[in-house]
Design a protein around this motif. Sequence first.
Motif, short mmCIF file in Angstrom:
data_model
loop_
_atom_site.label_atom_id
_atom_site.label_comp_id
_atom_site.label_asym_id
_atom_site.label_seq_id
_atom_site.Cartn_x
_atom_site.Cartn_y
_atom_site.Cartn_z
N THR A 151 0.63 -1.10 -0.14
CA THR A 151 -0.04 -0.04 -0.11
C THR A 151 1.08 1.29 0.02
O THR A 151 2.03 1.02 0.37
N SER B 69 -11.37 -5.49 -9.11
CA SER B 69 -10.86 -5.91 -8.14
C SER B 69 -10.11 -5.12 -7.08
O SER B 69 -9.85 -4.13 -7.69
N ASN B 70 -9.77 -5.67 -5.87
CA ASN B 70 -9.21 -4.97 -4.99
C ASN B 70 -7.89 -5.06 -5.25
O ASN B 70 -7.16 -6.08 -5.34
N LYS B 71 -7.22 -3.61 -5.71
CA LYS B 71 -5.93 -3.74 -6.46
C LYS B 71 -4.72 -4.36 -5.57
O LYS B 71 -3.90 -5.26 -5.90
N GLU B 73 -4.91 -6.55 -3.08
CA GLU B 73 -5.07 -7.76 -2.91
C GLU B 73 -4.89 -8.59 -3.96
O GLU B 73 -4.03 -9.66 -3.97
#
Lengths: 249, 323
Positions: A151, B69-71, B73
């Motif tokens: 992140t 999609s969740n990037k 993940e």
Amino acid sequence: MERTNKTIALIIKLIFWGLLAAFFVWAFTNSMFSTIVEQPDTFFRLLGEHVTIVLLSGAAAVLLAVPLGIFVTRPKFRKSEWLIIGIANLGQTVPSLAVLALAMGFLGIGISAAIVALFVYSLLPIIQNTIAGIDSVDDDMIDAAKGMGLTNSQILWKIELPNALTSIIAGVRTALVINIGTAALAYLVGAGGLGVWIFTGIRLFDNAFLMSGAVPVTLLAILIDYLFKWLQFALVPKGLRLARKAQNS
Amino acid sequence: MIHFNDVTKVYNGNVKAIENMNFNVEDGELVIMLGPSGCGKTTLLRMVNQLESITDGDIMLNGKSVKHSNKIEMRRNIGYVIQSNGLFPNMNIEDNAMIVPNLLGWDRKKMRDRFNTLMELVGLNPDQYRKRFPHELSGGQQQRVGVARALAADPPVMLMDEPFGALDPIIRTHLQEEFLQIQKELKKTILFVSHDIDEAVKMADKIALLKGGQMMQYAEPAKMLNKPANSFVAEFVGQDRVLKSMSLYTVKDLATALTLKPVSESLEAQNINENLSLRVAISKLLNQEADQLIVENNNGTNKGSITLDLIEQFLHREIKESV
């Protein structure tokens, strides 16, 4: 080639230490530090004030300038760089004496005016070095980190900051060393510090007062410089030191 | 596994980088995207893990739209290798290789075991390199760690952006061969960017040749070499494309397709192992070393002989068949 370079470096070092030793011999034989010997209590009080001004202003500057530098390097806020650097530049380009006078105008006579003035004065080198440090992190490295699913905050803490640390610490070091010298002017806004003896010495044409104030300021600057060199060694990850070595060789 | 559905990428509202791209990468396939610089191959690769956004159309990864999609993940489930390896100089080799498992919260024991397995796989001694730093390693070793890092969490899909491009030719060949061995074992679905036709012919199950954001041809290497779809493809793969394609067949392939000639006593002869490529066979025959090659299997059993005529016959057959 390397041999001659080393010899030259050694000779210069020897000359430097020789001059330094000669200076101290001269100073002691002419009892230049008599003021310190005669008034140790005053000396330690002034030294304490001096260090307090430098450290408080420096700490406050680090707490504001490093986050500002990080903020400016976020892609979203990159456009604010000119504004922030501009403001910090303003603090730096105005003569230190003027910054002190301005701070005194707002805060009155006393130590807080000196701390605020030096704080403003230290912002620029720290912000600029933080930005330069983060900018120097290889784009491919960031790309790899993103591609692996780190992140943004993980990239900041695990990649950007460790790799920018050398530069950030160098900025703080520069700011503090400059501050120690500039803090001698704090006397002018009634904030005390070793500047008291320096200015007294100037006014009375008394070299003992002057030296007793000026030499400890210089030694303090050298001490802080070494302290930060050590801090850099202790805090910067070993791999980066190797990387630097590999680049230089 | 990876389906490109009408994928389009437009920069600044008018520059088309990718135009209506449609193709599939099947499970366990290694697909190499090839093309001149600026053809959009890297952009296309980076759209899969959403380092580049998709303007229009979609990419389906294992049936799921990458757009939705969740990037974070999704990226942790895709191995990613780049040309400059992108190892982090502030971390030692173990921390570098284990960065994704670390993010996924594996326990120490599991990570240590995984690190040991992976390093063995890429041919580095785990204990020797564990505490070393990237800058203490050579380029080839760094790239091996780069591959190990991409494989760390055992992702089903790998994206590789010219992974061997920055290495010198000898090390590159080594790593290509080793990686092919690894792939034989692991059967990952791999999308791989290259600009080197030889690398593509050697490694790919299928080659996607791009130009100006459009697909020129998507085919197996042999088919692309023997039957280029248009003049651009023919030019890109090179005028020696038939010779290149010979490295894709072994002597054994020829022996299965055609009947070998009996060994003639009047011709000068040399032996050749049936697992060698036809390219080697041709080279031997042209080199005046022999007029016929006696084919033998690994046990040294003589299976007959081949001559240039027979190879020519085989070539005609293959080219016709791949139409």
